[in-house]
Enzyme design. Structure first.
Site, PDB file in Angstrom:
ATOM      1  N   HIS A 370       0.801  -1.226   0.000  1.00  0.00           N
ATOM      2  CA  HIS A 370       0.000   0.000   0.000  1.00  0.00           C
ATOM      3  C   HIS A 370       0.830   1.271   0.000  1.00  0.00           C
ATOM      4  O   HIS A 370       0.272   2.362   0.166  1.00  0.00           O
ATOM      5  CB  HIS A 370      -0.932   0.057   1.213  1.00  0.00           C
ATOM      6  CG  HIS A 370      -1.954  -1.027   1.266  1.00  0.00           C
ATOM      7  ND1 HIS A 370      -3.228  -0.860   0.779  1.00  0.00           N
ATOM      8  CD2 HIS A 370      -1.896  -2.283   1.743  1.00  0.00           C
ATOM      9  CE1 HIS A 370      -3.916  -1.974   0.967  1.00  0.00           C
ATOM     10  NE2 HIS A 370      -3.126  -2.855   1.551  1.00  0.00           N
ATOM     11  N   LYS A 562      -9.135  13.513   4.603  1.00  0.00           N
ATOM     12  CA  LYS A 562      -8.211  12.376   4.564  1.00  0.00           C
ATOM     13  C   LYS A 562      -7.205  12.601   5.682  1.00  0.00           C
ATOM     14  O   LYS A 562      -7.171  13.677   6.281  1.00  0.00           O
ATOM     15  CB  LYS A 562      -7.495  12.288   3.217  1.00  0.00           C
ATOM     16  CG  LYS A 562      -6.892  13.635   2.768  1.00  0.00           C
ATOM     17  CD  LYS A 562      -6.159  13.541   1.439  1.00  0.00           C
ATOM     18  CE  LYS A 562      -7.080  13.491   0.247  1.00  0.00           C
ATOM     19  NZ  LYS A 562      -6.930  12.298  -0.576  1.00  0.00           N
ATOM     20  N   ARG A 563      -6.367  11.579   5.983  1.00  0.00           N
ATOM     21  CA  ARG A 563      -5.327  11.799   6.976  1.00  0.00           C
ATOM     22  C   ARG A 563      -4.485  13.017   6.571  1.00  0.00           C
ATOM     23  O   ARG A 563      -4.301  13.294   5.378  1.00  0.00           O
ATOM     24  CB  ARG A 563      -4.429  10.556   7.083  1.00  0.00           C
ATOM     25  CG  ARG A 563      -5.090   9.401   7.800  1.00  0.00           C
ATOM     26  CD  ARG A 563      -5.488   9.746   9.221  1.00  0.00           C
ATOM     27  NE  ARG A 563      -4.330   9.878  10.081  1.00  0.00           N
ATOM     28  CZ  ARG A 563      -3.924   8.953  10.945  1.00  0.00           C
ATOM     29  NH1 ARG A 563      -4.577   7.819  11.078  1.00  0.00           N
ATOM     30  NH2 ARG A 563      -2.866   9.171  11.700  1.00  0.00           N
ATOM     31  N   LYS A 568       0.096  14.521   1.005  1.00  0.00           N
ATOM     32  CA  LYS A 568      -1.284  14.755   0.548  1.00  0.00           C
ATOM     33  C   LYS A 568      -1.545  16.254   0.306  1.00  0.00           C
ATOM     34  O   LYS A 568      -2.543  16.633  -0.280  1.00  0.00           O
ATOM     35  CB  LYS A 568      -2.280  14.179   1.556  1.00  0.00           C
ATOM     36  CG  LYS A 568      -2.191  12.660   1.707  1.00  0.00           C
ATOM     37  CD  LYS A 568      -3.166  12.158   2.760  1.00  0.00           C
ATOM     38  CE  LYS A 568      -2.975  10.687   3.126  1.00  0.00           C
ATOM     39  NZ  LYS A 568      -3.585   9.752   2.143  1.00  0.00           N
ATOM     40  N   THR A 670      -8.796   6.194  -1.829  1.00  0.00           N
ATOM     41  CA  THR A 670     -10.128   5.596  -1.978  1.00  0.00           C
ATOM     42  C   THR A 670     -11.191   6.655  -1.692  1.00  0.00           C
ATOM     43  O   THR A 670     -12.326   6.528  -2.150  1.00  0.00           O
ATOM     44  CB  THR A 670     -10.310   4.396  -1.025  1.00  0.00           C
ATOM     45  OG1 THR A 670      -9.800   4.757   0.264  1.00  0.00           O
ATOM     46  CG2 THR A 670      -9.582   3.184  -1.532  1.00  0.00           C
ATOM     47  N   LYS A 674     -15.016   7.601  -3.282  1.00  0.00           N
ATOM     48  CA  LYS A 674     -16.239   7.856  -2.493  1.00  0.00           C
ATOM     49  C   LYS A 674     -16.846   9.194  -2.894  1.00  0.00           C
ATOM     50  O   LYS A 674     -18.068   9.309  -3.071  1.00  0.00           O
ATOM     51  CB  LYS A 674     -15.922   7.824  -0.992  1.00  0.00           C
ATOM     52  CG  LYS A 674     -15.495   6.440  -0.504  1.00  0.00           C
ATOM     53  CD  LYS A 674     -14.824   6.467   0.868  1.00  0.00           C
ATOM     54  CE  LYS A 674     -14.046   5.171   1.101  1.00  0.00           C
ATOM     55  NZ  LYS A 674     -13.098   5.263   2.226  1.00  0.00           N
TER      56      LYS A 674
HETATM   57  C1  26Q Z   1       3.097   0.461  10.516  1.00  0.00           C
HETATM   58  C2  26Q Z   1       4.006   0.136  11.503  1.00  0.00           C
HETATM   59  C3  26Q Z   1       3.826   0.580  12.797  1.00  0.00           C
HETATM   60  C4  26Q Z   1       2.721   1.344  13.114  1.00  0.00           C
HETATM   61  C5  26Q Z   1       1.805   1.674  12.129  1.00  0.00           C
HETATM   62  C6  26Q Z   1       1.987   1.236  10.834  1.00  0.00           C
HETATM   63  C7  26Q Z   1       1.009   1.594   9.780  1.00  0.00           C
HETATM   64  C8  26Q Z   1      -0.348   1.617  10.033  1.00  0.00           C
HETATM   65  C9  26Q Z   1      -1.251   1.954   9.048  1.00  0.00           C
HETATM   66  C10 26Q Z   1       1.431   1.895   8.510  1.00  0.00           C
HETATM   67  C11 26Q Z   1       0.529   2.226   7.501  1.00  0.00           C
HETATM   68  C12 26Q Z   1      -0.835   2.267   7.780  1.00  0.00           C
HETATM   69  C13 26Q Z   1      -1.827   2.620   6.776  1.00  0.00           C
HETATM   70  C14 26Q Z   1      -1.557   2.905   5.513  1.00  0.00           C
HETATM   71  C15 26Q Z   1      -2.604   3.302   4.554  1.00  0.00           C
HETATM   72  O1  26Q Z   1      -3.738   3.534   4.936  1.00  0.00           O
HETATM   73  N1  26Q Z   1      -2.274   3.380   3.266  1.00  0.00           N
HETATM   74  C16 26Q Z   1      -3.266   3.734   2.271  1.00  0.00           C
HETATM   75  O2  26Q Z   1      -3.878   2.558   1.793  1.00  0.00           O
HETATM   76  C17 26Q Z   1      -4.964   2.840   0.945  1.00  0.00           C
HETATM   77  C18 26Q Z   1      -5.628   1.539   0.578  1.00  0.00           C
HETATM   78  O3  26Q Z   1      -4.838   0.839  -0.328  1.00  0.00           O
HETATM   79  C19 26Q Z   1      -4.510   3.617  -0.272  1.00  0.00           C
HETATM   80  O4  26Q Z   1      -5.651   3.976  -1.007  1.00  0.00           O
HETATM   81  C20 26Q Z   1      -3.747   4.874   0.139  1.00  0.00           C
HETATM   82  O5  26Q Z   1      -3.202   5.499  -0.989  1.00  0.00           O
HETATM   83  C21 26Q Z   1      -2.638   4.494   1.110  1.00  0.00           C
HETATM   84  O6  26Q Z   1      -1.979   5.659   1.581  1.00  0.00           O
END
Ligand code: 26Q
Length: 824
Positions: A370, A562-563, A568, A670, A674
């Site tokens: 991702h 979004k975050r 972004k 995503t 939406k």
């Molecule tokens: C990793 C290690 C330690 C702590 C937290 C994490 C962690 C947690 C969540 C790393 C990444 C995330 C989330 C990532 C994320 O949401 N990525 C998004 O995924 C979407 C679905 O595929 C994409 O549409 C987005 O582009 C992407 O940023």
């Protein structure tokens, strides 16, 4: 409702779906399950009573779903492993799936209660950060709706994503006690528990048959207890399960210490055990080598694999066919330790030989990537890994040794290739590279949008792409049209259904295109605009009641939710707003499309710049609000606590969707989808799934701007100097100067200095380089909005042409390209 035998024995009060039957059942549950007298019941009690009533009506399908999994010995089931499932509020979605919204509404109204009020009171399980967690939830919905047997495996965090409040313009994090009141949708299954080890040491010995064996003696043992949430498919005919693990102390461990007189130690062990599933890491951009996080990952992955092996046994199948029963999907590298854990379970615990175990493992797993951001790629320091998972480190070394032997045989003499492919990074301190482990251990790897997959093959996984051509595939993300259109936008949904029937809810990718025919129909356009307007009124009302904000539904709603992250580029959007403000002040008589620019999103608590951006949005908002010269024409607001529920009100109310990440940085996005299926037009860069959305809707129906991925690389290559842009683009220089001067911070020149300094000196995400192109494009969008009929036409065409972005299409692709599962 169809009734299984076990259900026939039960009272009809648990299955009847007539208004009167539901009324009875709600009262029954209110009294006998929640223990409240009708006269004393508060909204939450009514919520619980309704939730139990709905859950009762899912149970026969639910149990049948499990029976089906058990009975169908030749069926391959998906096990979707994810550290996050952002499932959102359940009541509305389940009512929709069962098609009982109206009778329940009626039953409640007979009881003097309002369904809408009850729905708004439901606490939201915030078991995810953003896109990745929400994607997992959309995929569960599609799997169930398509009748694909699947189990979602994850963690039942006691504290989910924090609640965001804005105080003095800044983000404040509050803990999310979503379980304060019971979560009525889950069934805790005390019988489904597994013991998970952590830490300790390994030793080797020769067993009674003369085999060399490794014994892992964990330093700690933790019990994983299953909490099952039903995932009902659209139409209520199929039900899968989301199995979330809660960490508990292993009783016997307590007793050991307890009997030794170490009461305090016993209690401490218990506290540590429960820490494992205590809290979701609120970080979605930067990997941090936190020991507890690795513990969490291993905890839920080990429990899940043990669970699957248990199911395999219950089915009476040999372990040798494990991969025929399960297709395990790794949602990013967070569960990648599963590759080593399955090897350990097969080799150490079930005495399988290595080669057979490896053949099974690599036929079972697939991995979805991702992110391309290097700072987000998970890598664990070897020392930490050895402490938490000593046996798994040995296994990873062994996987690596065999893997590199193969590479060496195929590419003799290429030591640099070996170094690049190794599961262990050895330049400087040593790390375990989780993306490499996931890739080597999987039969397929996929990116989440075409551009993203191409970049994966070109950069992050280049050597793997060369080594095993065809292994890296694309499955572009999708979102469920049930929650993200039918449920969240009843006005527009009703209008759509009135023209093309309701087939779009289950066959979005084929049916929604039929709207094209109505794009230029003036009567339809008028109704379309009215539906959008009503959604804007609904958002304005919610913002007023919950955040004390005033929004004017007559203005264009221009939205970025979004975050918060530098890539972004919310700050690019703010710079635009400041420039617009300056124009209005200079020329109050100018022709200007009145606009409300809406922001929303959470910043990771430790992400300094992201928090500054939130503060800047609010500060600019205040300044503009205080200036009567622009009143009614320009407003910028920050909607606090963006989550699934708020998204369900915000997306349908948007006219313009901001998708403005630096090209090459957003894997897919995503939210863009939406917004799009709810009739917003997109202003965006050629990034992530924007590229494919543009292809679908046509260039003329999309506001495209900015550097391409290649141009971004070239600009950086040539030595990017952001100052050149601040000096040569007057509106940009002016806006930056104003921020720096304290114009938005009561004269305080320090508040936003870090932000401005960063933009002027580094600007890693090319905010300044894209500013001019962005301004020009946003102006075009604003002028286009002024032509109401044409805008409406474009809006209808957007919805009609976005069928591809249904998660049903995505899941069908996974079934075909990745899992080898047939779907009807
Ligand atoms: C990793 C290690 C330690 C702590 C937290 C994490 C962690 C947690 C969540 C790393 C990444 C995330 C989330 C990532 C994320 O949401 N990525 C998004 O995924 C979407 C679905 O595929 C994409 O549409 C987005 O582009 C992407 O940023």
């Amino acid at each position: 409702m169809a009734s299984a035998n076990s259900v026939q024995d039960c009272l009809e009060t648990r299955t009847d779906v007539s208004r009167e039957g539901l009324r009875q059942a709600i009262l029954d549950n209110l009294f006998y399950v929640t223990g409240h007298a009708r006269e004393m019941a508060e909204v939450h009690d009514w919520y619980a009573a309704v939730a139990y009533t709905v859950r009762d009506r899912m149970l026969s399908t639910w149990v049948k779903g499990l029976e089906k999994l058990a009975a169908n010995r030749n069926m391959r089931a998906v096990a979707y492993l994810s550290a996050e499932f952002l499932i959102g509020p359940q009541l509305g979605a389940n009512l929709l799936a069962l098609n009982i919204t109206e009778p329940v509404r009626g039953a409640l109204s007979d009881l003097g209660q309002s369904l809408d009020e009850i729905i708004m009171k439901e606490p939201e399980p915030g078991l995810g950060n953003g896109g990745l967690g929400r994607l997992a939830a959309c995929y569960l919905d599609s799997l169930a709706s398509l009748g694909v047997p699947a189990i979602g495996y994850g963690i039942r965090y006691e504290f989910g994503m924090f609640t965001q409040e804005i105080r003095g313009g800044a983000q404040v994090e509050l803990s999310d006690k979503w379980l304060r009141q019971k979560f009525p949708w889950e069934l805790a299954h005390a019988e489904h528990t597994h013991v998970v080890g952590l830490g300790g040491s390994t030793s080797t010995h020769v067993d009674e048959k003369g085999r060399l064996r490794v014994r892992w003696k964990p330093g700690k043992k933790i019990m994983a207890c299953a909490h099952d949430v039903p995932v009902i498919g659209h139409g209520g005919r199929e039900c899968n399960v989301l199995r979330l693990w809660r960490a508990e102390a292993v009783d016997t461990f307590d007793f050991e210490s307890f009997n030794a007189g170490e009461y305090f130690k016993a209690v401490q062990e218990k506290i540590f055990s429960e820490t494992i599933s205590k809290v979701l890491y609120p970080n979605d951009d930067r990997y941090q080598g936190k020991q507890l996080r690795l513990g969490q990952q291993f905890f839920f992955v080990s429990a899940s694999l043990q669970d699957m092996i248990h199911i395999q046994k219950v089915l009476g199948k040999p372990l040798a066919t494990f991969h025929e029963t399960f297709a395990i999907q790794l949602n990013d590298t967070h569960p990648a330790i599963g590759v080593a854990e399955l090897m350990r379970l097969l080799v150490d615990e079930h005495l399988m030989d290595w080669d057979q175990a490896w053949a099974i493992t690599t036929r079972t797993f697939s991995y979805t990537n991702h992110t391309l951001l290097p700072e987000a790629l998970e890598k664990w320091p070897v020392e930490l890994f050895a402490e938490v998972l000593p046996r798994h480190l040995e296994i990873i070394y062994e996987i690596n040794r065999r893997f590199l032997d193969e590479v060496r045989a195929a590419h003799p003499g290429d030591d640099d290739l070996l170094r690049r492919l190794s599961l262990i990074e050895e330049t400087g301190p040593r790390y375990v590279r989780m993306a490499h482990l996931a890739t080597v251990g999987s039969q397929a790897v996929n990116g989440v949008a075409e551009l993203h997959t191409e970049l994966l093959k070109r950069d992050v996984l280049r050597d793997f792409a060369v080594l095993t051509p065809g292994k890296i595939r694309n499955v572009t993300n999708g979102v469920t049209p049930r929650r993200w259109l039918a449920l969240c936008n009843p006005g527009l949904s009703g209008l759509i259904t009135s023209r093309i029937g309701e087939g779009w809810q289950t066959r979005f990718e084929d049916e929604i295109i039929r709207l094209e025919e109505f794009a230029s129909d003036p009567q339809f356009q008028k109704l379309w605009r009215e539906a959008k307007h009503a959604n804007k009124v609904r958002l304005a009302e919610l913002a007023r009641v919950h955040a004390g904000l005033t929004l004017d539904p007559e203005t264009m709603f221009d939205v970025q939710v979004k975050r918060i992250h530098e890539y972004k580029r919310q700050h690019l959007n703010v710079l635009r707003v400041i420039a617009l403000y300056n124009r209005l002040r200079r020329d109050p008589g100018m022709d200007f499309t009145p606009r409300t620019v809406i922001f929303g999103g959470k910043a990771a608590p430790g992400y300094y710049m992201a928090k500054k951006i939130i503060k800047l949005i609010n500060s600019v908002g205040q300044t503009i609000d205080a200036d009567p010269a622009v009143a009614g024409r320009l407003k910028i607001i920050f909607a606090p606590n963006f989550n699934v529920r708020n998204g369900q009100v915000i997306y349908p109310a948007a006219d313009l969707s901001q998708q403005i990440s630096t090209a090459g940085k957003e894997a897919s996005g995503t939210g863009n989808m939406k917004f799009g299926i709810n009739g917003a037009l997109t202003i965006g860069t050629l990034d992530g799934a924007n590229v494919e959305m543009l292809e679908c809707v046509g260039r003329e129906n999309f506001f495209l701007f900015g550097l391409t991925t290649e141009e971004v690389a070239q600009v950086k290559q040539a030595g990017y100097d952001p100052r050149r842009f601040s000096e040569s683009v007057p509106e940009l220089g002016e806006a930056l100067e104003q921020i720096a001067s304290g114009m938005f911070s009561g004269g305080d020149r320090e508040e936003f200095r870090p932000l401005v300094d960063n933009l002027l000196s580094r600007d890693d995400y090319l905010v300044l380089a894209d500013f001019e192109s962005y301004m020009e494009c946003a102006d075009r969008a604003a002028s286009a909005y002024a032509d109401r009929d044409n805008w409406t036409r474009m809006s209808i065409l957007n919805v009609a042409r976005l069928g591809k972005f249904s998660s049903d299409r995505a899941i069908r692709e996974y079934c075909g390209k990745i899992w080898n599962i047939r779907v009807g």
